[in-house]
Design a protein around this motif. Structure first.
Motif, PDB file in Angstrom:
ATOM      1  N   THR A  31       0.835  -1.196   0.000  1.00 49.30           N
ATOM      2  CA  THR A  31       0.000   0.000   0.000  1.00 49.30           C
ATOM      3  C   THR A  31       0.872   1.250   0.000  1.00 49.30           C
ATOM      4  OG1 THR A  31      -1.771  -1.156   1.153  1.00 49.30           O
ATOM      5  CG2 THR A  31      -1.813   1.245   1.237  1.00 49.30           C
ATOM      6  N   ILE A  60      -5.145   9.526   0.713  1.00 54.20           N
ATOM      7  CA  ILE A  60      -5.979   8.531   1.396  1.00 54.20           C
ATOM      8  C   ILE A  60      -7.379   8.526   0.772  1.00 54.20           C
ATOM      9  CG2 ILE A  60      -7.130   8.009   3.593  1.00 54.20           C
ATOM     10  CD1 ILE A  60      -4.531   8.973   4.971  1.00 54.20           C
ATOM     11  N   VAL A  61      -7.896   9.702   0.463  1.00 54.59           N
ATOM     12  CA  VAL A  61      -9.214   9.799  -0.180  1.00 54.59           C
ATOM     13  C   VAL A  61      -9.168   9.156  -1.569  1.00 54.59           C
ATOM     14  CG1 VAL A  61     -10.868  11.441  -1.163  1.00 54.59           C
ATOM     15  CG2 VAL A  61      -9.988  11.786   1.135  1.00 54.59           C
ATOM     16  N   HIS A  63      -7.143   6.795  -2.609  1.00 59.49           N
ATOM     17  CA  HIS A  63      -7.029   5.343  -2.431  1.00 59.49           C
ATOM     18  C   HIS A  63      -8.381   4.755  -2.045  1.00 59.49           C
ATOM     19  CE1 HIS A  63      -5.713   1.527  -0.582  1.00 59.49           C
ATOM     20  NE2 HIS A  63      -4.793   1.577  -1.524  1.00 59.49           N
ATOM     21  N   THR A  64      -9.110   5.447  -1.162  1.00 61.66           N
ATOM     22  CA  THR A  64     -10.442   4.979  -0.761  1.00 61.66           C
ATOM     23  C   THR A  64     -11.397   4.990  -1.952  1.00 61.66           C
ATOM     24  OG1 THR A  64     -10.058   5.868   1.440  1.00 61.66           O
ATOM     25  CG2 THR A  64     -12.331   5.368   0.861  1.00 61.66           C
ATOM     26  N   GLN A  65     -11.303   6.014  -2.791  1.00 59.03           N
ATOM     27  CA  GLN A  65     -12.153   6.089  -3.978  1.00 59.03           C
ATOM     28  C   GLN A  65     -11.871   4.907  -4.906  1.00 59.03           C
ATOM     29  OE1 GLN A  65     -11.548   9.591  -6.347  1.00 59.03           O
ATOM     30  NE2 GLN A  65     -13.540   9.382  -7.334  1.00 59.03           N
ATOM     31  N   ARG A  67     -10.746   1.999  -3.976  1.00 58.53           N
ATOM     32  CA  ARG A  67     -11.294   0.803  -3.315  1.00 58.53           C
ATOM     33  C   ARG A  67     -12.809   0.709  -3.515  1.00 58.53           C
ATOM     34  NH1 ARG A  67      -8.231  -3.442  -1.928  1.00 58.53           N
ATOM     35  NH2 ARG A  67      -6.306  -2.783  -0.980  1.00 58.53           N
ATOM     36  N   LEU A  68     -13.495   1.846  -3.416  1.00 55.75           N
ATOM     37  CA  LEU A  68     -14.950   1.831  -3.558  1.00 55.75           C
ATOM     38  C   LEU A  68     -15.394   1.610  -5.000  1.00 55.75           C
ATOM     39  CD1 LEU A  68     -15.877   4.768  -1.155  1.00 55.75           C
ATOM     40  CD2 LEU A  68     -16.204   2.316  -0.766  1.00 55.75           C
TER      41      LEU A  68
END
Length: 156
Positions: A31, A60-61, A63-65, A67-68
């Protein structure tokens, strides 16, 4: 992959726990590598610690996007990669197919209007606002300071 523990008399439960801890560490290392190399975590030369914190949260946002968006992404794999179910795609593979996702999403903003170049600093004028320098917490004492040694690629 290497897995090592110095515990003597490890039970099978201990070995399973060590293996799971190793896999978690492996995930974390990849990661960080993805954030640094692909998302450009360490690319900008930020001048303020607050800007570095904002950049980290922005990544981080992102990476989260990614993932989603796994369920929406198509697996655009390279010839040597094995096919993967869409719910199991890694962020790097989702990033490859993200352009196809973005074209199907609604855009809340209007098209930008061209305005031309901004005024900027007049040609020949010097910068009067020098960038602030922050101490990075030097931990090693040197016989000669870095200014005396000189570093390649840097002008002091």
């Amino acid at each position: 992959m290497w897995l090592w523990s110095s515990k003597t008399g490890a039970t099978p439960d201990d070995v399973d726990r060590f293996w799971q801890a190793f896999l978690r560490r492996f995930d974390l290392e990849h990661t960080f590598r993805f954030a640094k190399q692909t998302l450009g975590w360490t690319t900008p030369e930020l001048r303020a610690p607050e800007a570095a914190d904002r950049w980290t949260w922005l990544l981080i946002v992102a990476h989260t996007q990614l993932r989603l968006a796994r369920l929406l992404a198509e697996d655009l794999r390279r010839p040597w990669e094995k096919p993967t179910a869409s719910g199991r795609l890694a962020p790097a593979r989702v990033r490859r197919g993200f352009w196809n996702i973005r074209t199907h999403l609604a855009c809340p903003a209007r098209v930008p209007e061209p305005r031309g170049a901004g005024p900027g600093r007049p040609p020949g004028a010097k910068n009067k606002h020098r960038a602030p320098r922050y101490d990075v917490g030097k931990t090693v004492k040197r016989a000669e300071p870095l200014k005396a040694i000189g570093r390649p690629g840097r002008s002091w």
